[in-house]
Design an enzyme around this catalytic site. Sequence first.
Site, short mmCIF file in Angstrom:
data_model
loop_
_atom_site.label_atom_id
_atom_site.label_comp_id
_atom_site.label_asym_id
_atom_site.label_seq_id
_atom_site.Cartn_x
_atom_site.Cartn_y
_atom_site.Cartn_z
N LYS A 22 -51.10 21.28 25.17
CA LYS A 22 -51.58 21.93 23.94
C LYS A 22 -52.36 20.90 23.12
O LYS A 22 -51.77 20.03 22.47
CB LYS A 22 -50.43 22.48 23.10
N GLU A 72 -44.46 10.03 19.84
CA GLU A 72 -45.33 8.93 19.41
C GLU A 72 -45.87 9.32 18.05
O GLU A 72 -46.69 10.24 17.95
CB GLU A 72 -46.50 8.78 20.39
N CYS A 107 -53.29 5.81 14.64
CA CYS A 107 -51.86 5.64 14.37
C CYS A 107 -51.51 4.18 14.13
O CYS A 107 -50.62 3.86 13.37
CB CYS A 107 -51.05 6.19 15.52
N GLU A 151 -48.49 6.52 5.01
CA GLU A 151 -49.56 6.53 6.00
C GLU A 151 -50.72 7.35 5.43
O GLU A 151 -50.58 8.56 5.23
CB GLU A 151 -49.09 7.16 7.32
P1 NAD Z 1 -49.77 16.77 13.70
O1 NAD Z 1 -48.36 16.33 13.82
O2 NAD Z 1 -50.16 17.60 12.53
O3 NAD Z 1 -50.22 17.59 14.98
C1 NAD Z 1 -50.09 17.06 16.29
C2 NAD Z 1 -50.02 18.20 17.28
O4 NAD Z 1 -48.82 18.93 17.06
C3 NAD Z 1 -51.16 19.22 17.14
O5 NAD Z 1 -51.55 19.64 18.44
C4 NAD Z 1 -50.49 20.36 16.39
O6 NAD Z 1 -51.07 21.62 16.61
C5 NAD Z 1 -49.08 20.31 16.97
N1 NAD Z 1 -48.05 20.95 16.15
C6 NAD Z 1 -48.06 21.20 14.83
N2 NAD Z 1 -46.91 21.81 14.45
C7 NAD Z 1 -46.15 21.94 15.57
C8 NAD Z 1 -44.87 22.48 15.83
N3 NAD Z 1 -44.12 23.02 14.86
N4 NAD Z 1 -44.39 22.43 17.08
C9 NAD Z 1 -45.12 21.87 18.08
N5 NAD Z 1 -46.36 21.37 17.90
C10 NAD Z 1 -46.87 21.38 16.65
O7 NAD Z 1 -50.63 15.44 13.81
P2 NAD Z 1 -52.18 15.29 13.67
O8 NAD Z 1 -52.51 15.51 12.22
O9 NAD Z 1 -52.88 16.08 14.72
O10 NAD Z 1 -52.39 13.74 14.05
C11 NAD Z 1 -52.25 12.72 13.13
C12 NAD Z 1 -50.90 12.06 13.25
O11 NAD Z 1 -50.68 11.65 14.60
C13 NAD Z 1 -50.78 10.80 12.43
O12 NAD Z 1 -49.55 10.75 11.77
C14 NAD Z 1 -50.86 9.69 13.48
O13 NAD Z 1 -50.26 8.49 13.09
C15 NAD Z 1 -50.20 10.32 14.64
N6 NAD Z 1 -50.61 9.67 15.89
C16 NAD Z 1 -49.71 8.89 16.55
C17 NAD Z 1 -50.07 8.22 17.73
C18 NAD Z 1 -49.10 7.34 18.47
O14 NAD Z 1 -49.37 6.99 19.63
N7 NAD Z 1 -48.00 6.93 17.88
C19 NAD Z 1 -51.37 8.38 18.22
C20 NAD Z 1 -52.25 9.19 17.52
C21 NAD Z 1 -51.86 9.85 16.37
#
Ligand code: NAD
Length: 492
Positions: free
Chosen positions: A179, A254, A288, A386
């Site tokens: 997804k 992650e 991230c 963040e």
């Molecule tokens: P997000 O958590 O809003 O969304 C991530 C994914 O989760 C999307 O595909 C979203 O549709 C899905 N999602 C949302 N609600 C959900 C639910 N209830 N159940 C299952 N899936 C759900 O994150 P984002 O805004 O897309 O990305 C930014 C964040 O990601 C930042 O906090 C960043 O630090 C983190 N990030 C971490 C890493 C790492 O390797 N640690 C890498 C990249 C980004």
Amino acid sequence: MNYVSTVRTYRLDVHGYESGGAETIERASPASGRLVSRFARGTAADCEAAIRVARNAFDQGPWPRMSGAERAAVIRRWANLVEEDKERLARIEVDEVGKPIRTARGDLDGVVDLFQFAAGLAMQVHGETFTNLGPDKTAWVHREPIGVVGMIIPWNFPAIIFAQKVPYALAAGCTVVVKPSEFTSGTALELARLGRQAGIPEGVLSVVTGYGDPVGEILVKSPEVDFVSFTGSTAVGRRIVTNSAETLKRVSVELGGKSANIVFADADLDDAIDGSLFGIFFNQGECCCSAARLLVDETIADMFVERLAARAKAMKVGDVHADDSEVGAMISENHFNKVCSYFDKGKAEGAKLLAGGEADRSGGGLFVQPTVFDYVLPSMTIFREEIFGPILSISRFKTLEEAVALANDTNYGLANTIWTKNFDTAHMVAPRLRSGTVWINTTIDNGPQTPFGGYKASGFGREMGQHGFDEFTNVKAVVARLGKRTPYYATR
Ligand code: NAD
């Protein structure tokens, strides 16, 4: 700018299944406001169908039963197809994410490396044998693919995070439902299509586009999914862990970060300034492991900060398809507003604004000027939260002890960086930093071999390297008696 984006329309990618849902998600480029992609808005039924297909492919299909060499050959062919298509895929990332083309090209180079490395791992799965259990007993321990894997991907590095997960799971023999983020689903669908062209069998890899609810929620709650690999925010990561409890499936999360970049007085200052800029402005701070907190030795701080702020002011913002663009757009209007809200928070709490601090809507984009705040204290919001945008917080330290304490003064623990030419300092500080990665005299600098993941609120589980591969396996012990077994109960 010579490149002209066209609107791309994508359907779901689930073998043998046509969605009944007609709704779509329209994606306008955050760098221009122009429509660039249209994705299917996946329904609960769509996600359940993809899980059924993946379950069936795992339980009965050829993929988990193939030799490692056969799986490796398919993944290598896939890597070659991606290599040939890199520029087009990079342009899709630029359109959907709003990142500069230079960054997107680097991402796609990384994608190919990750695929190539993961292919090799398929041939290296081996176990252990124990022949020291007595003359009539032997045991072996081996790894099996964990099963059906649900993968949930964020928007900041759509292709590279796909590549940190999917080929590793496929190399292990798993089947996968991906997804992608609702903002940036194009490259996941394009990569899956190339995968089929390379020979990935039917049902082994599906992509269901749509929102976290219902698509992500169903992936996490389904009893037919054995493992969920999630990358995204800490808030959603917590929900993933809670939702996985009912089925007690393994998850890897992650999550976010608030990484520190520690500059000691004996550092190569040219390297440290360039690295500090890269650490926060790479991918417009939507990374991230962005080095969002710069901790600098107070004896060099004034000079260091002055040079850094001057460079920040000169960075090229916008025009993301141009080769010399350095800072791209924020992903969405909401996120743009959130990032801009930290200008006032920083100033109101007493930090000194040295560069940026302004939004920039040129060309219809959601740009934020590279921003530098000095004299940031640990009590300030910009030190703690963040931000996920191009805003750097600078704090000064007097001693090594203070530097380590400041770096660790955060709920997060993803990555930290040290700049020093003193071998002793580097070796003493690295083990004391509470993070999954420590960089020395470089930053945001991984390879497909190096595991990546968090401590504390940055999550758990690892991606990439042997450790990342092992996440997609279960360990099985087989214990065998040789010859006639000595009875435990008296024979009657
Ligand atoms: P997000 O958590 O809003 O969304 C991530 C994914 O989760 C999307 O595909 C979203 O549709 C899905 N999602 C949302 N609600 C959900 C639910 N209830 N159940 C299952 N899936 C759900 O994150 P984002 O805004 O897309 O990305 C930014 C964040 O990601 C930042 O906090 C960043 O630090 C983190 N990030 C971490 C890493 C790492 O390797 N640690 C890498 C990249 C980004």
